[in-house]
Write a protein that holds these residues in place. Structure first.
Motif: not given
Ligand SMILES: [Zn+2]
Length: 353
Positions: A152, A59, A57, A50, A189, A65, A192-193, A197
């Motif tokens: 997550l 995954w 990060k 980002w 959240r 990260k 969004d994550e 990604g």
């Protein structure tokens, strides 16, 4: 010497530093610097970058990260001080990337090359041949997506609906922790994550997101991951906790790659119970019976039979017509491959729960 970390970071945008470190960044993704931990050497890049947030990060790897300093630290196998020194040696970057090309100091170029040529995980360094496996590994991308989603989610905890629901089925903490059950606690959240990604087509094709681009597990917050014999999460189901929700459970897209709790199919002699469905399987595990679940009495795949090598299998399907027929078929499939299998008769009309 006092270093102004924030000023240092501001002078070194993460995207430029990543490229200077030799990372090939495309569409804000690059191959994991620890690619030896990934299958196929992380051929399909697993690390998200980002640039605006100055963050990255992986995954798959929980420890890959952080910010631009972490990136230097990890790629160059150095510590925090070493990373600061590396960035300070660079004069800093123009805020508008120009034609100036930065080069790595030559003294360390050898370790750089070695790092990026690290052998993929399929090559064993101890000289023994790779273990044969009967399961078909799903593509890398899907495994990363499943791993990211599970990370997550939250463990089952507190006194929420998931705990009440599980306890109502005589499934308790030892089992929900042992089986790594998860809960979608923060739907927004997580959505969004994942959207940040992964590509929308990956998310949709996996069955995590629907055609409208939303995470499907809004009213199905209890997540039941499937682990293969290597302990990798390869599949999952999500379960509704309210009785008015239909269907009761949702699954990922595609075929189920292995039975539930396939981790215990280790090829060592022992007995186990074969039951219908994840929840029955959890109930048996809680009661101290080593158990493996399949999605329904008729759904024992012939390709899974070799996984049961050396086990004595006690088939404990529902006491209804489908369960009877499924048991006959399962016993025949096991007999065909010389695997010992027995029928367990439940009282008429009952299942394990
Ligand atoms: Zn990684």
């Amino acid at each position: 010497m006092v270093v102004d970390i924030e000023a240092l970071k501001a002078r070194h945008p993460i995207l430029e530093v990543a490229r200077d470190l030799g990372l090939e960044v495309n569409h804000n993704r690059f191959r994991c610097p620890r690619n030896e931990r990934h299958s196929h050497g992380d051929r399909t890049p697993s690390v998200s970058l980002w640039p605006d947030k100055g963050a990255f990060k992986c995954w798959v790897c929980p420890d890959v990260k952080g910010d631009v300093i972490d990136l230097v630290r990890i790629v160059r196998n150095t510590d925090f001080t070493g990373a600061i020194a590396f960035l300070e040696k660079h004069s800093g970057y123009s805020p508008h990337p120009g034609p100036v090309k930065h080069h790595l100091p030559h003294t360390n170029s050898q370790s750089q090359v070695e790092l990026f040529q690290a052998s993929p995980s399929s090559v064993r360094t101890d000289g023994r041949p790779p273990q044969p496996t009967t399961t078909t590994a799903p593509p890398d991308r899907r495994l990363e997506l499943i791993a990211a989603f599970l990370e997550l989610c939250h463990p089952v905890r507190g006194s929420g609906k998931a705990v009440t629901w599980l306890k109502g089925r005589r499934i308790f903490k030892k089992t929900w922790d042992g089986q790594k059950l998860r809960v979608v606690e923060n739907y927004g959240r997580i959505s969004d994550e994942l959207a940040a990604g992964f590509s929308s087509s990956d998310l949709r094709d996996s069955g995590l997101f629907n055609a409208e681009g939303h995470l499907r597990f809004y009213r199905h917050p209890l997540v039941l991951p499937y682990f293969d014999r290597e302990g990798r999460a390869v599949y999952l189901q999500a379960r509704a906790l309210e009785t008015d929700v239909k269907p009761k459970e949702l699954s990922l897209a595609g075929a189920i790659p292995c039975p539930y709790n396939a981790r215990i199919l280790d090829g060592e002699p022992g007995l186990l119970y074969l039951c219908e469905g994840v929840v029955d399987c959890l109930t048996l595990i809680e009661a101290g019976f080593p158990s493996v679940g399949i999605p329904g009495a008729a759904n024992l795949k012939p390709g899974w039979i070799p996984l049961f090598r050396n086990k004595s299998v006690y088939v404990v399907f529902d006491a209804d017509a489908a369960g009877e027929a499924g048991t006959d078929r399962a016993l025949a499939l096991f007999a065909d491959q010389d695997i010992e299998a027995h029928r367990i008769q439940l009282p008429a009309g009952k299942d394990i729960n």
